[in-house]
Design a protein around this motif. Structure first.
Motif, short mmCIF file in Angstrom:
data_model
loop_
_atom_site.label_atom_id
_atom_site.label_comp_id
_atom_site.label_asym_id
_atom_site.label_seq_id
_atom_site.Cartn_x
_atom_site.Cartn_y
_atom_site.Cartn_z
N PRO A 111 1.15 -8.67 7.02
CA PRO A 111 0.78 -10.13 7.93
C PRO A 111 2.27 -10.10 8.18
CG PRO A 111 -0.93 -10.08 6.15
CD PRO A 111 -0.39 -9.46 5.24
N TRP A 112 3.05 -10.60 7.38
CA TRP A 112 4.14 -10.81 7.58
C TRP A 112 5.09 -10.17 7.99
CZ3 TRP A 112 9.10 -10.61 4.12
CH2 TRP A 112 9.84 -11.68 4.37
N LEU A 113 5.02 -8.96 7.58
CA LEU A 113 6.22 -7.50 8.07
C LEU A 113 5.55 -6.94 9.66
CD1 LEU A 113 5.78 -5.34 5.15
CD2 LEU A 113 7.95 -7.26 5.67
N GLU A 114 4.27 -7.71 9.41
CA GLU A 114 3.27 -7.06 10.80
C GLU A 114 4.09 -8.13 11.66
OE1 GLU A 114 -0.79 -5.67 13.27
OE2 GLU A 114 -0.92 -5.94 10.52
N LEU A 115 3.68 -8.75 11.81
CA LEU A 115 4.30 -10.44 13.07
C LEU A 115 5.88 -9.80 13.44
CD1 LEU A 115 3.82 -12.87 14.44
CD2 LEU A 115 4.86 -13.73 12.27
N SER A 116 6.61 -9.10 12.59
CA SER A 116 7.79 -9.11 12.79
C SER A 116 8.64 -8.27 13.48
CB SER A 116 9.42 -10.01 11.85
OG SER A 116 8.81 -8.79 10.63
N ARG A 117 7.04 -6.80 13.45
CA ARG A 117 7.40 -5.81 13.87
C ARG A 117 8.54 -4.79 12.72
NH1 ARG A 117 6.52 -5.68 20.28
NH2 ARG A 117 6.57 -2.99 19.25
N THR A 118 8.73 -5.19 11.77
CA THR A 118 9.33 -4.13 10.18
C THR A 118 9.76 -2.85 10.98
OG1 THR A 118 9.64 -6.34 9.57
CG2 THR A 118 10.72 -4.51 8.70
N PRO A 119 11.04 -1.83 11.40
CA PRO A 119 10.17 -0.83 11.20
C PRO A 119 10.15 -0.42 10.13
CG PRO A 119 12.44 -1.64 12.05
CD PRO A 119 11.72 -2.77 11.50
N ALA A 120 9.30 1.04 9.47
CA ALA A 120 8.59 1.18 8.78
C ALA A 120 9.49 1.75 7.01
CB ALA A 120 8.26 2.52 9.19
N ASP A 121 10.85 2.15 7.71
CA ASP A 121 11.41 2.32 6.52
C ASP A 121 12.38 1.21 6.07
OD1 ASP A 121 12.92 1.70 8.77
OD2 ASP A 121 14.66 2.96 8.30
#
Length: 259
Positions: A205-215
Motif C-alpha cells: 500500500p505504501w508503494l501504491e499510494l506514491s504510485r511508484t514506477p514499477a521498476d
C-alpha cells in the motif's frame, strides 16, 4: 535548489492526493492520527487560532476543528488542498480555511497563531530549519509548536533516505529526534515533551499510494528481500508478516513552547 525541490513535491503529491482519501492506502496516517490528537489534547483550547503547516489534505486540521476556534490548513500542492476541502465539506467542517503557501516562507505576520502544528513534513522539506523557524515566528509567546514526523533512530544501519527517494523522488531527509530538538531550540522555542513509536507498515500500500514506477518498486522489494536473507541493511528494518513484506518507520511527536 529549493524551487526545484518544491516542484518535485507538487508533482509527486499531485499524483498521490486522491490516495489520501483511500483508507486502504492511507491506513498508517489515519491509524496514528488519534494518537497525535491525544498528544495535542492538553494544548487544545476553544479559543485557539491554529495553523497547520504543510497540511496536505488537512487530516490534522479536520480532526481538531471541533476543539478550536479556527484552523488554517496551508500546503504547497493545490491537489492536496482540494482533496482536503472536499472531505471537510463532506464532514460538515466549516471552521477550516485552505490556503496555498510555502512552509519555509509563511505568508503571515509574526505572533499570529496560538498553536502551530506540522505532520510528516520535515522529512520532505528542502530546508527543515527554515520551516521550524517560520513556525516559531508566527506563533504567539507561549503557543504550542507540535511537530509529528518520521525520525531516524540513533545507530540505524543502512540509508533509509535512498529507499524513500526511490519510492518518492520528493523525499528529503529523515532527521533524528535530537536534530529536530536542535532545530526547535535554535528557533527560540522550548522543548516540553516528546513521544516516539515504531510503526510496522505493509510495503505494497505504501508503494501504491506514491504510485511508484514499477521498476523502482521492484528494486525496493528486491533490496528488502535481500536484507531479510542476510544482505546489506537498507535502513528500512524489513520484516515478513503473513507472507507479505513490511517495513518499520519510527514516528516522533514533539511539543515545544514558543518563546
Amino acid at each position: 535548489m529549493t524551487v526545484f525541490h518544491d516542484e518535485k513535491v507538487v508533482r509527486e503529491f499531485s499524483k498521490q492526493a486522491a490516495g489520501f482519501a483511500d483508507p486502504r492506502l492511507n491506513a498508517a496516517f489515519t491509524r496514528h492520527l488519534d494518537d497525535l490528537v491525544r498528544f495535542m489534547d492538553p494544548e487544545l483550547d476553544l479559543d485557539d487560532n491554529v495553523l497547520e503547516v504543510a497540511a496536505g489534505t488537512a487530516l490534522v486540521s479536520r480532526a481538531i476543528a471541533h476543539r478550536v476556534r479556527h484552523v488554517t490548513a496551508l500546503d504547497l500542492t493545490p491537489a492536496m488542498l482540494a482533496e482536503g476541502k472536499r472531505e471537510a465539506d463532506r464532514q460538515g467542517v466549516t471552521n477550516v480555511t485552505f490556503t496555498r503557501g510555502d512552509a519555509a516562507a509563511l505568508p503571515y505576520l509574526d505572533r499570529t497563531f496560538t498553536l502551530v502544528v506540522t505532520r510528516f513534513s520535515l522529512h520532505q522539506a528542502a530546508d527543515p530549519e527554515a520551516v521550524v523557524k517560520e513556525m516559531a515566528r508566527v506563533s504567539r509567546p507561549g503557543a504550542a509548536l507540535i511537530i509529528a514526523d518520521l525520525v531516524r533512530p540513533e545507530g540505524l544501519a543502512g540509508d533509509p533516505d535512498r529507499i524513500e527517494r526511490l519510492r518518492d523522488p520528493s523525499h528529503g531527509t529523515v532527521l533524528t529526534a535530537e536534530r529536530i530538538a536542535d532545530l526547535v531550540t535554535a528557533a527560540g522555542a522550548e522543548v516540553k515533551r516528546t513521544r516516539s513509536v515504531d510503526v510496522v507498515r505493509p510495503l505494497e500500500p505504501w508503494l501504491e499510494l506514491s504510485r511508484t514506477p514499477a521498476d523502482a518498486a521492484e528494486r525496493i522489494r528486491r533490496e528488502l528481500e535481500d536484507e531479510l536473507s542476510g544482505g546489506p541493511a537498507t535502513g528500512m528494518r524489513p520484516s515478513r508478516e503473513d507472507g507479505e513484506l513490511h517495513f518499520t518507520h519510527t514516528y516522533l511527536f514533539h511539543h515545544a513552547s514558543a518563546g
